[in-house]
Design an enzyme around this catalytic site. Structure first.
Site, short mmCIF file in Angstrom:
data_model
loop_
_atom_site.label_atom_id
_atom_site.label_comp_id
_atom_site.label_asym_id
_atom_site.label_seq_id
_atom_site.Cartn_x
_atom_site.Cartn_y
_atom_site.Cartn_z
N CYS A 33 0.14 2.38 -5.29
CA CYS A 33 -0.53 3.57 -5.78
C CYS A 33 0.45 4.73 -5.71
O CYS A 33 1.23 4.82 -4.76
CB CYS A 33 -1.75 3.89 -4.93
N HIS A 42 0.85 -1.19 0.00
CA HIS A 42 0.00 0.00 0.00
C HIS A 42 0.88 1.23 0.00
O HIS A 42 1.77 1.36 0.84
CB HIS A 42 -0.89 0.03 1.24
#
Lengths: 717, 471
Positions: free
Chosen positions: B117, B75
């Site tokens: 991301c 993440h």
């Protein structure tokens, strides 16, 4: 001249002080604005509700294909037939427990029985502050033949570390089994049998088939109590506590005796209670009702509800409901309010498209009905099901009540229902199984306005804060008012030195006048404590009907109040000014509501809604004011109405009217209601008697204040 | 992840839902797993600042000739990457670690691949030369998972990683596909994000750099005549020699320094050099400063037991190798013979080497490090050495040898170790006996291989399952 110089040299007071003084001088306007803003904000809550979302990424509900297949549904049917047969030749439901245990054992899982006695109703007004431990342990009572048997099955996760467990609960009444209870048992068993074969378990699975002959909560809480508070009785104690009739469950079989040893798994990560309710024929889809409120308004983590809702709606096609005040759904005045907010919202949206307050009228009405039920159930502080017992041990739990739309004899529909229900339960278990930590991401403090809509603590605090805001301002204004009065008195002394020394002393004592008001408050608080303890003695009276009990309670309360006044002097005789009395009342209500908002916010919210307008606008009925007839009459009428509404039995009646739509008056009902509160050791009981009732009484004192002294003083001037 | 109880396929990890390729084979090792995967440990591995007790297998033993691949997934967000739930690696932490690596000559070229991301933001702060970085998404973009494995109940692979793997599936070991072809294979419509690479710090043209420089461990080796001194001084004597490493971990972070050491040598005489190196590394790993500061004070001892003279030859070679390093003095000792002269004569044993003194246990204390050499007798160490070791009990009681680096070398001909004639097994301090040879033929594991892959919250090193979507 000198004083003028002095004033100039004095620094200007700080802004906040000046603001305070300004607000205090306009305190009536300020409190009117704040109160109405608070009420409007409360009514706006349904349109401020947000959609729920899963905060915990680890849950990923529904990402795995459910393994629950038609074979499991067939297994459930087989189980159901078997248990029906076992029920047929059963004595006291023991054969059912034996049957369940045998089935669990055949799966290769661990099994044990848990025997418990119903816990008697006890009056524990202070139990909220003490620990929950051991008050429900089986009493050494050799003659009791009436006991319940929970059957507990445990699957040890094959590759897990055994530190955590997920609990599934299916309640059934062993004395009188309904076919829908059998269906929920069959559902529980088929899920359990599937999980015993699952390769992905990281947490142990505990299936509790709770014997609900004394209520679901009693069975589950007795089991939880033993689970968390291990008892190590000596041999003699075991002999003493041997329950009669419990022996013939073990047929002298050594293997069976093993079941008696209480077995535990790891720390509970979450619990899911599911039962199949009565068939209802409205709606085209089978529905699931979620119950989540535990004692004192505690809620499970919103993520658990979200996972259940997501799986039920988006995977298994159930309709998900939460409890609602159905009477509100059809109420005309709510519809008017909804219309108003809708038009207001559309206007606001034209001004700024980002303001999304224009909620559709049916949504608003439904949201309000759900919200009112949510607030009410939290405010009562009584759990809405056996999930409440889990919350006492900080375990997140939710009850699901399936409402099928088919006849229980319809085999096809039943199999389909079992398939979907099983998949739902399996999905929730798998989701919780994915968790690495406890539930911690999402909200614990929230109201639900729909199964997928919530109001978080940050939003629902606003109405409460608005209602509470005028209290310090009004208290300051009242204090200021009494100061100016004192100045007036001093002036009068300065003007006419002819007055006696006694008068002088009296006015000098004026700065300590609040002491007398505080004394009145103390006496009333003492009375409230005594009144709250009275039920303990009243319950000792055998065979008293609720009406008798409540009448005795009311009479005793009045007698005690009179006795206390006789001992400490009437509140009016000491010459307390009504403004000081009102100031003490405001102080006590602020402290009380502040404390209660920490313990149970919903109670404080509802209490504030009733109490604060009553406190703020109370003034003696006899007080003279320079107002015209009409405003004065309005003020008087509102004072009286608020005082009536503020009286706890009247408040109860209104609550009941709102929730059930019946407006019949029954004196005994108040007693029943109070009994209900203390049985569940709800903090609301304490709030009602230690905060609400004394404030109401003080308010009555203010209303009935003779106002003679101030008038006489005025005359003297 | 493979050992996580939630995995429906115990001890297996798959690259996609077909469950054809088990990525968690028998030859995969994970050095850091679970809650060991912290930002601190990560930075320590990069910069080489370890506690002295950290075993070699947990270190990145690279030098100024190393090619390092750093592959990170999990993440992420604007200029950070989440480690577990509580920590995050920020872009300036990474840049600082890379700068330290550069100044400590820990790499020649570093390829950083990030699949999170807003991955491109993570390497925005880098400014050390020789670094090439590629991220799966630009600032403000999400990286998506490729697909959900509904059997396991999670998304097993991210798009960027999936297409990276797909690219390598098409290549064979000896392919000379360039990094450019890899970077151009990322299609925006497939990734649903923009793969962004940054090459302003990288000197070579991407067309000229074969992917095998970083992936698959196909590299030139350097054959050195004398003891390897790469960690102490920068000098290279190149003798190209092609070796190959196991392919199974071609997408893991790894260090190609291994290539500089021959791990397929057949000539026995080379081995002592290797062993010198190992001992020196041991000394270095323990206390680099001591070696530098005390210079000549360092002394390493070798003691051996040899009947027929094989081990003696080995020992002499080792001594020669060790002595060629500045500041190290190696002394040979013999373990006292326990057999009678008559017995030895009947066995046809050659006379003992003259000039090599027999050792007494107390003399061990004087050495800074010890290497034991011995033959095997029926797969065991000879009784003579055992007798000597038994004699060290007094030293053991006082713990006077504690903390000294030690190693062993042996010569064996017994069937249990067939094929490993003259092969040196070693057991370093802190990792005694735990070392496994990874594949047949590999004398020892490529040092400093850093087997760290996707670090996902809570699941640690082995977790190759990438989340559906990261934000």
């Amino acid at each position: 001249m000198e004083s003028l110089v002095k004033q100039e040299t004095q620094p200007k007071p700080r802004l906040i002080v000046r603001l305070g003084v300004f607000l205090a001088s306009h305190h009536i306007l300020f409190s009117v604005i704040c109160c109405s803003a608070g009420i409007i904000a409360l009514l706006l809550l349904p349109s401020l509700a947000k959609n729920t979302y899963l905060s915990e990424n680890a849950l990923i509900p529904g990402s795995a294909t459910p393994l629950f297949s038609t074979e499991d549904a067939i297994e459930a049917n087989r189980f159901m037939k078997g248990i029906e047969a076992a029920d047929g030749d059963s004595i006291g439901g023991i054969d059912m427990a034996k049957f369940i245990a045998k089935q669990i054992e055949e799966l290769g899982a661990e099994v044990c029985y848990h025997k418990f006695l119903p816990h008697s109703k006890h009056f524990h007004p202070l139990k909220f502050f003490t620990s929950m431990s051991n008050d429900m342990a089986i009493q050494p009572n050799g003659t009791d033949t009436n006991f319940g048997i929970n059957t507990v099955g445990i699957i040890r996760a094959p590759r897990g570390d055994g530190k955590e467990a997920i609990v599934l609960v299916t309640p059934y009444n062993s004395q009188r089994v309904h076919s829908n209870e059998l269906l929920s048992l069959a559902l529980g068993f088929s899920v359990f049998s599937l999980l015993s074969r699952a390769a992905w378990l990281s947490k142990d699975i505990v299936w509790l088939s709770a014997d609900s002959q004394f209520g679901e909560y009693a069975a589950v809480s007795a089991w939880l109590n033993l689970y968390h508070n291990p008892v190590f009785p000596s041999h003699s104690v075991i002999l003493d506590t041997k329950i009669h009739g419990a022996d013939h469950i073990y047929d002298g079989n050594a293997e069976k005796a093993e079941f008696e040893a209480f077995k535990r798994a790891g720390t509970m990560a979450a619990a899911l209670i599911f039962k199949v309710g009565e068939t209802r024929r409205y709606g085209d889809r089978d529905s699931v009702t979620m119950y989540a409120e535990a004692s004192n308004g505690q809620m499970p983590n919103l993520d658990l509800l979200n996972a259940v809702h997501y799986l039920a709606v988006h995977r298994q096609g159930f309709r998900v409901n939460i409890a609602a005040f159905s009477s509100l759904l059809s109420s005309a005045w709510l519809r008017v309010i909804a219309d108003f907010f809708h038009t207001l919202g559309t206007v606001l949206r034209k001004i700024n498209p980002d303001w999304k307050l224009d909620i559709a009228v049916p949504d608003y009405v439904e949201g309000t009905a759900n919200l009112a039920s949510s607030i009410y159930k939290q405010a009562i502080g009584v759990p809405t099901g056996s999930h409440g017992a889990f919350r006492d041990y900080q375990v997140d739990a939710v009850s699901l009540e399936f409402t099928p739309t088919f006849n229980v004899r319809n085999e096809n529909a039943k199999s389909l229902f079992l398939l979907r229900g099983g998949r739902l339960v399996e999905g929730v278990v798998r989701s919780v199984n994915n968790l690495l930590e406890k539930f911690h991401q999402s909200f614990f403090l929230y109201f639900l306005t729909a199964p997928s809509k919530f109001i978080s603590v940050g939003v629902y605090m606003i109405p409460f804060a608005l209602l509470l805001a005028p209290l310090p301002i009004v208290a300051a204004a009242l204090a200021d008012g009494s100061k100016t009065m004192k100045k007036l008195a001093e002036k009068s002394i300065g003007d006419s030195k002819t007055n006696g020394s006694a008068d002088f002393l009296q006015s000098k004592g004026g700065s300590w006048k609040w002491l007398q008001a505080a004394k009145v408050l103390l006496v009333i608080q003492l009375w409230a404590v005594l009144v709250s303890l009275l039920p303990y003695y009243i319950t000792q009276i055998p065979d008293a009907t609720p009406i008798q009990s409540s009448v005795i309670w009311a009479m005793l309360s009045i007698v005690i109040l009179i006795a206390l006044y006789v001992m400490s002097g009437s509140p009016y005789s000491a010459g307390v000014e009504w403004k000081l009395l009102k100031a003490t009342m405001i102080t006590s209500i602020s402290i009380g509501l502040g404390l209660m908002s920490i313990i149970n916010f919903a109670t404080a919210q509802l209490g504030a809604l009733i109490m604060i307008p009553m406190c703020l606008f109370s003034r003696p009925l006899k007080a003279r004011s320079g107002m015209n007839f009409l405003p004065r009459a309005v003020l008087l009428a509102s004072n009286i109405t608020l005082a009536v509404v503020g009286f706890p039995p009247a408040a109860l009646l209104i609550m009941k009217g709102l929730s059930k739509g019946s407006w019949t008056v029954d004196i005994g009902e108040f007693w029943v209601w109070m009994e209900f509160l203390w049985e569940w050791s709800s903090a609301t009981y304490l709030y009602l008697f230690l905060v609400h009732l004394p404030c109401w009484l003080l308010c009555i004192h203010v209303l009935l204040h003779p106002c003679s002294q101030s008038e006489s003083k005025m005359k003297q001037e | 992840m493979a050992c996580n109880p939630r995995n429906s396929y115990p001890a297996q990890v798959f690259n996609n839902e077909n469950h054809q390729l088990n990525l968690y084979g028998d030859n995969v090792e994970v050095d850091y797993r679970g809650y060991e995967v912290t930002v601190e440990n990560f930075l320590r591995v990069l910069t080489g600042r370890h506690e002295s007790a950290v075993p070699r297998s947990k270190r990145l033993l690279s030098d100024e000739g190393s090619h390092i691949l750093l592959y990170m997934t999990g993440h992420g967000g604007d200029e950070f990457l989440k480690f577990q739930d509580s920590e995050e690696l920020q872009s300036h932490d990474l840049a600082d670690a890379v700068k330290q690596m550069k100044e400590k000559h820990r790499f020649k070229e570093l390829l950083i691949m990030v699949d999170t991301c807003q991955a491109a933001t993570l390497f925005s702060q880098l400014h050390s030369p020789g670094v090439l970085a590629i991220g799966s998404s630009m600032k403000g973009e999400n990286s998506y998972s490729h697909h959900l494995d509904s059997d396991i109940g999670v998304s097993v692979v991210d798009r960027f990683t999936y297409y990276t793997l797909a690219f390598f599936e098409k290549l064979n070991m000896y392919s000379n596909a360039s990094l450019n072809s890899l970077f151009n294979s990322y299609d925006r419509s497939m990734l649903m994000s923009t793969a962004y690479y940054r090459m302003d710090l990288y000197e070579r043209s991407l067309n000229e750099v074969p992917v095998t420089n970083f992936f698959g461990s196909v590299m030139k080796t350097l054959h050195t005549d004398s003891a390897y001194t790469g960690f102490l001084a920068a000098h290279d004597d190149e003798t190209p020699m092609s070796i190959r490493d196991n392919r199974h971990d071609h997408f893991m972070s790894k260090n190609e320094a291994s290539a500089r050491r021959s791990n397929r040598e057949k000539e026995a005489q080379i081995i002592p050099h290797g062993w010198t190196e190992v001992l020196l590394e041991q000394l270095e790993g323990k206390n680099t400063d001591t070696v530098v500061l005390y210079g000549l004070g360092s002394m390493a001892r070798r003691r051996y037991y040899s009947t027929y003279g094989h081990v003696a030859t080995l020992a002499e070679e080792i001594q020669r190798g060790a002595a060629s390093v500045t500041g190290v003095e190696a002394t040979l000792w013999q373990v006292p013979e326990t057999l009678s002269g008559e017995a030895l004569a009947k066995m046809g044993a050659p006379p003992k080497r003259a000039g090599v003194p027999a050792i007494a246990p107390a003399e061990l204390v004087e050495a800074d490090g010890v290497l034991f050499g011995f033959p095997t007798r029926f797969g065991m160490l000879p009784a003579q050495l055992k007798a000597f070791l038994d004699g060290t009990s007094d030293l053991w009681c006082e713990q006077r040898l504690a903390g000294k680096p030690a190693g062993i070398f042996c010569s064996t001909g017994s069937p249990a170790n067939a094929g490993a004639q003259g092969r040196a097994a070693r057991a370093g301090r802190g990792e005694r006996g735990e070392r496994r040879d990874r594949a047949s033929g590999d004398r020892r594991r490529a040092p400093g291989e850093e087997r760290r892959r996707g670090r996902e919250g809570g699941q640690g090193g082995k977790n190759r399952e990438n989340r559906r979507r990261r934000s």
